[in-house]
Design an enzyme around this catalytic site. Structure first.
Site, short mmCIF file in Angstrom:
data_model
loop_
_atom_site.label_atom_id
_atom_site.label_comp_id
_atom_site.label_asym_id
_atom_site.label_seq_id
_atom_site.Cartn_x
_atom_site.Cartn_y
_atom_site.Cartn_z
CG ASN A 289 17.38 -43.92 55.99
OD1 ASN A 289 16.22 -43.96 55.42
ND2 ASN A 289 17.61 -43.42 57.33
CD GLU B 46 7.56 -47.53 64.71
OE1 GLU B 46 8.15 -48.65 64.13
OE2 GLU B 46 8.14 -46.33 65.24
CE LYS C 253 12.85 -44.54 56.00
NZ LYS C 253 13.53 -43.67 56.59
CE1 TYR D 241 10.34 -41.56 59.96
CE2 TYR D 241 9.00 -40.91 58.27
CZ TYR D 241 10.02 -41.77 58.71
OH TYR D 241 10.59 -42.58 58.08
CG HIS E 46 10.57 -47.25 60.11
ND1 HIS E 46 11.07 -46.05 60.97
CD2 HIS E 46 9.78 -48.05 60.94
CE1 HIS E 46 10.60 -46.45 62.09
NE2 HIS E 46 9.70 -47.47 62.04
P1 IDP Z 1 16.04 -44.37 62.10
O1 IDP Z 1 15.20 -44.39 60.93
O2 IDP Z 1 17.37 -44.94 62.10
O3 IDP Z 1 15.31 -44.69 63.37
P2 IDP Z 1 15.37 -41.71 63.22
O4 IDP Z 1 16.23 -40.75 64.07
O5 IDP Z 1 14.07 -42.20 63.96
O6 IDP Z 1 16.20 -42.76 62.44
O7 IDP Z 1 14.80 -40.76 61.91
C1 IDP Z 1 13.69 -41.30 61.09
C2 IDP Z 1 14.14 -40.86 59.76
O8 IDP Z 1 14.42 -39.49 59.34
C3 IDP Z 1 15.41 -41.39 59.24
O9 IDP Z 1 15.40 -42.88 58.76
C4 IDP Z 1 15.81 -40.61 57.93
O10 IDP Z 1 15.00 -41.06 56.92
C5 IDP Z 1 15.24 -39.15 58.43
N1 IDP Z 1 16.21 -38.32 59.11
C6 IDP Z 1 16.90 -38.60 60.42
N2 IDP Z 1 17.92 -37.58 60.36
C7 IDP Z 1 17.94 -36.97 59.28
C8 IDP Z 1 18.82 -35.76 59.14
O11 IDP Z 1 19.51 -35.31 59.82
N3 IDP Z 1 18.67 -35.36 57.79
C9 IDP Z 1 17.63 -35.84 56.98
N4 IDP Z 1 16.79 -36.89 57.23
C10 IDP Z 1 16.76 -37.41 58.39
MG MG Z 2 13.74 -44.21 64.52
#
Ligand code: IDP
Ligand code: MG
Length: 155
Positions: free
Chosen positions: A112, A126, A9, A49, A115
């Protein structure tokens, strides 16, 4: 063998962790079969997303993902989808286990670093979303007999 999608990212690119993160997957024994830098747009992010479209953070997440180029990577290996997810750590970097990419390198639940596809069916979709067929490569790893047992290589 499975294939899975990883995105480095904007935070990973900006903070100079491209090499650090790729090294972690390489050291584990995953095979890199696709790599490219990309600018993402609304079209691809709305698809990628879609499961988060009703969340309050959706637009901020998309803006963040468009703020800098990302690196798309395709990794191959036995159980690659789950292995890569465990190397990345749980979504919120502050909660992620130490020793994982997010746990070691991040402080955010949103920015974070990486992905990673969550399940094999999603990985297949994907990979097609981010790579053309000719951008993915098949090759033998010379040392695969030392990385896997004979029966594992055929899986
Ligand atoms: P993942 O990346 O661990 O699979 P997902 O639930 O698929 O998690 O969410 C995709 C991305 O959305 C996350 O990696 C993060 O960047 C963002 N995200 C998920 N939950 C939150 C939140 O509660 N606040 C802000 N961003 C979030
Ligand atoms: Mg995810």
């Amino acid at each position: 063998m499975e294939r899975t999608l990883v995105l480095l990212k904007p935070g990973a690119v900006q903070r100079g962790y491209i090499g650090e993160i790729i090294t972690r997957f390489e050291k584990k024994g995953l095979k890199l079969v696709g790599a490219k830098m990309m600018n993402l747009n609304d079209e691809i992010l709305n698809e990628h997303y879609a499961h988060l479209a009703d969340k309050a953070f959706f637009n901020d997440l998309k803006s963040f993902m468009k703020s800098n180029p990302v690196i798309a990577l395709c990794w191959e290996g036995l159980d690659a989808v789950s292995v890569v997810r465990r190397i990345c750590g749980t979504t919120n970097s502050r909660d992620a286990e130490l020793g994982t990419i997010r746990g070691d390198l991040g402080m955010s639940g949103s920015a974070n670093l990486v992905h990673a596809s969550d399940i094999l069916d999603n990985a297949k979709v994907e990979i097609k979303r981010f790579f053309l067929p000719e951008e993915l490569f098949s090759y033998e790893m010379a040392f695969c007999n030392f990385l896997y047992s004979t029966d594992e290589i055929s899986q």
